[in-house]
Design a protein around this motif. Sequence first.
Motif, mmCIF file in Angstrom:
data_model
loop_
_atom_site.group_PDB
_atom_site.id
_atom_site.type_symbol
_atom_site.label_atom_id
_atom_site.label_comp_id
_atom_site.label_asym_id
_atom_site.label_seq_id
_atom_site.Cartn_x
_atom_site.Cartn_y
_atom_site.Cartn_z
ATOM 1 N N LEU A 230 52.768 42.461 53.417
ATOM 2 C CA LEU A 230 53.667 42.663 52.312
ATOM 3 C C LEU A 230 53.174 43.605 51.279
ATOM 4 O O LEU A 230 53.978 44.247 50.614
ATOM 5 C CB LEU A 230 54.240 41.372 51.884
ATOM 6 N N LEU A 231 51.836 43.539 51.217
ATOM 7 C CA LEU A 231 51.139 44.116 49.976
ATOM 8 C C LEU A 231 50.199 45.353 50.623
ATOM 9 O O LEU A 231 48.944 44.753 50.871
ATOM 10 C CB LEU A 231 50.498 42.932 49.408
ATOM 11 N N PRO A 232 50.695 46.488 50.891
ATOM 12 C CA PRO A 232 49.620 47.420 51.366
ATOM 13 C C PRO A 232 48.499 47.688 50.468
ATOM 14 O O PRO A 232 47.428 48.268 50.627
ATOM 15 C CB PRO A 232 50.444 48.754 51.678
ATOM 16 N N GLY A 233 48.855 47.720 49.193
ATOM 17 C CA GLY A 233 47.626 47.730 48.068
ATOM 18 C C GLY A 233 46.688 46.634 48.334
ATOM 19 O O GLY A 233 45.489 46.898 48.036
ATOM 20 N N LEU A 234 47.059 45.416 48.565
ATOM 21 C CA LEU A 234 46.205 44.536 48.883
ATOM 22 C C LEU A 234 45.392 44.677 49.991
ATOM 23 O O LEU A 234 43.966 44.588 50.128
ATOM 24 C CB LEU A 234 46.805 43.212 48.968
ATOM 25 N N ALA A 235 45.873 45.273 51.192
ATOM 26 C CA ALA A 235 45.369 45.671 52.012
ATOM 27 C C ALA A 235 44.179 46.819 51.950
ATOM 28 O O ALA A 235 43.163 46.697 52.433
ATOM 29 C CB ALA A 235 46.245 46.252 53.388
ATOM 30 N N PHE A 236 44.555 47.718 51.168
ATOM 31 C CA PHE A 236 43.656 48.889 50.833
ATOM 32 C C PHE A 236 42.316 48.473 50.094
ATOM 33 O O PHE A 236 41.317 48.612 50.244
ATOM 34 C CB PHE A 236 44.535 49.734 49.888
ATOM 35 N N GLU A 237 42.587 47.361 49.103
ATOM 36 C CA GLU A 237 41.402 46.846 48.459
ATOM 37 C C GLU A 237 40.707 45.708 49.235
ATOM 38 O O GLU A 237 39.309 45.734 49.159
ATOM 39 C CB GLU A 237 42.049 45.904 47.126
ATOM 40 N N THR A 238 41.311 45.268 50.383
ATOM 41 C CA THR A 238 40.533 44.442 51.151
ATOM 42 C C THR A 238 39.642 45.419 51.981
ATOM 43 O O THR A 238 38.117 45.104 52.086
ATOM 44 C CB THR A 238 41.470 43.916 52.228
ATOM 45 N N ILE A 239 40.164 46.596 52.513
ATOM 46 C CA ILE A 239 39.037 47.208 53.274
ATOM 47 C C ILE A 239 38.323 48.104 52.432
ATOM 48 O O ILE A 239 36.923 48.009 52.672
ATOM 49 C CB ILE A 239 40.118 48.371 54.083
ATOM 50 N N LYS A 240 38.439 48.383 50.983
ATOM 51 C CA LYS A 240 37.634 49.075 50.319
ATOM 52 C C LYS A 240 36.483 48.263 49.818
ATOM 53 O O LYS A 240 35.321 48.566 49.762
ATOM 54 C CB LYS A 240 38.229 49.414 49.080
ATOM 55 N N ALA A 241 36.985 46.966 49.752
ATOM 56 C CA ALA A 241 35.923 45.892 49.455
ATOM 57 C C ALA A 241 34.681 45.754 50.469
ATOM 58 O O ALA A 241 33.639 45.521 50.271
ATOM 59 C CB ALA A 241 36.316 44.400 48.911
ATOM 60 N N ALA A 242 35.241 45.869 51.673
ATOM 61 C CA ALA A 242 34.247 45.827 52.864
ATOM 62 C C ALA A 242 33.326 46.942 52.867
ATOM 63 O O ALA A 242 32.361 46.994 53.360
ATOM 64 C CB ALA A 242 34.981 45.425 54.249
ATOM 65 N N ILE A 243 33.694 48.101 52.617
ATOM 66 C CA ILE A 243 32.969 49.317 52.579
ATOM 67 C C ILE A 243 32.168 49.420 51.303
ATOM 68 O O ILE A 243 30.909 49.973 51.625
ATOM 69 C CB ILE A 243 34.277 50.489 52.463
ATOM 70 N N GLU A 244 32.797 48.850 50.256
ATOM 71 C CA GLU A 244 31.837 48.972 48.930
ATOM 72 C C GLU A 244 31.599 47.786 48.437
ATOM 73 O O GLU A 244 32.406 47.482 47.506
ATOM 74 C CB GLU A 244 32.478 50.302 48.057
ATOM 75 N N PRO A 245 30.602 46.728 49.024
ATOM 76 C CA PRO A 245 30.386 45.680 48.274
ATOM 77 C C PRO A 245 30.006 45.609 46.731
ATOM 78 O O PRO A 245 29.125 46.637 46.471
ATOM 79 C CB PRO A 245 29.595 45.028 49.059
ATOM 80 N N GLN A 246 30.353 44.858 46.029
ATOM 81 C CA GLN A 246 30.000 44.848 44.577
ATOM 82 C C GLN A 246 28.922 43.929 44.595
ATOM 83 O O GLN A 246 28.468 43.789 43.030
ATOM 84 C CB GLN A 246 31.131 44.605 43.669
#
Length: 288
Positions: A230-246
């Motif tokens: 339901l939340l593509p923004g959350l999906a985007f942030e999920t993938i982004k966090a996997a690419i760019e770990p903080q």
Amino acid sequence: MLADSVFSEAYRFTRNRMTVFWSVLFVPLLFIVGGVAYHIITKGKAAEMASKLNLPATMGHEPVNLGEALTMGAGMGANGAILVFMLIGAATLYAGDYRWETWRLISARNSRTNLVLGKVAVLKLLALAAMLAFLIACIVFSLAQAVVFERPLGFTFDGGDAGRFVLLWLLSWVRIVQYAMLALLTATVTRSLLAALFVPFVVGFAQSLLGGPGLALLGWSPQDWVAQLLLPGLAFETIKAAIEPQGPGAGVAPDGLLLKAFISLALWTLAPLIGAIAWFQRQDLSKE
């Protein structure tokens, strides 16, 4: 042919200079102006604090890494401001022919599917232009930091940085295109430019609220299927966090979470496109 549709849409859109400015150039220019002001204000406060704490004047003079500016630009390529202002271009592109009643003039020259896909292709090029402009703005931001703080310039960019840059760039591009697909479906169903502009904004704002405090109120976890779908923004942030770990372990996603995120972005991109094409095929354009 599809190529004819793409070329004609690109030609028409680039003639609309105000739309190009607001959808592509405004956010990067605002980022540059705000960044320079931020550096100047920060330097003034830092100098004041340093004098009060008797800190040496040589502190904070390490080189400014322009390689980090590239990664920052790719990671922020689909920030909220770009998504919102890209709606101006998307709404104009997708609903302009309804607004100016020009569909009947061009629908006889190409297939309806090609006409829609041509508009989508131009939107993809527009997204790349907006991301490139913002990437340049991030570089200018770092250069301004070096000038204001009188710091040397450096460039560190290894293979890992290049891989993260490419993945973040592609992910940001997909996010912009996905967000604009709501404008395509809205424009096709409502035949309204204003609806194509505001409906995606309202939906995106509601999703941002749902993805924040709404998750706790509904008892959902970010790892749940319903939350990701339901939340593509959350999906985007999920993938982004996997690419760019903080931080340590930040890039390690639970089993199956990335699959849910990829499916979510794919559905939110393809479903509006398929729906818009199917609806457009049945429309009567004799008065449009």
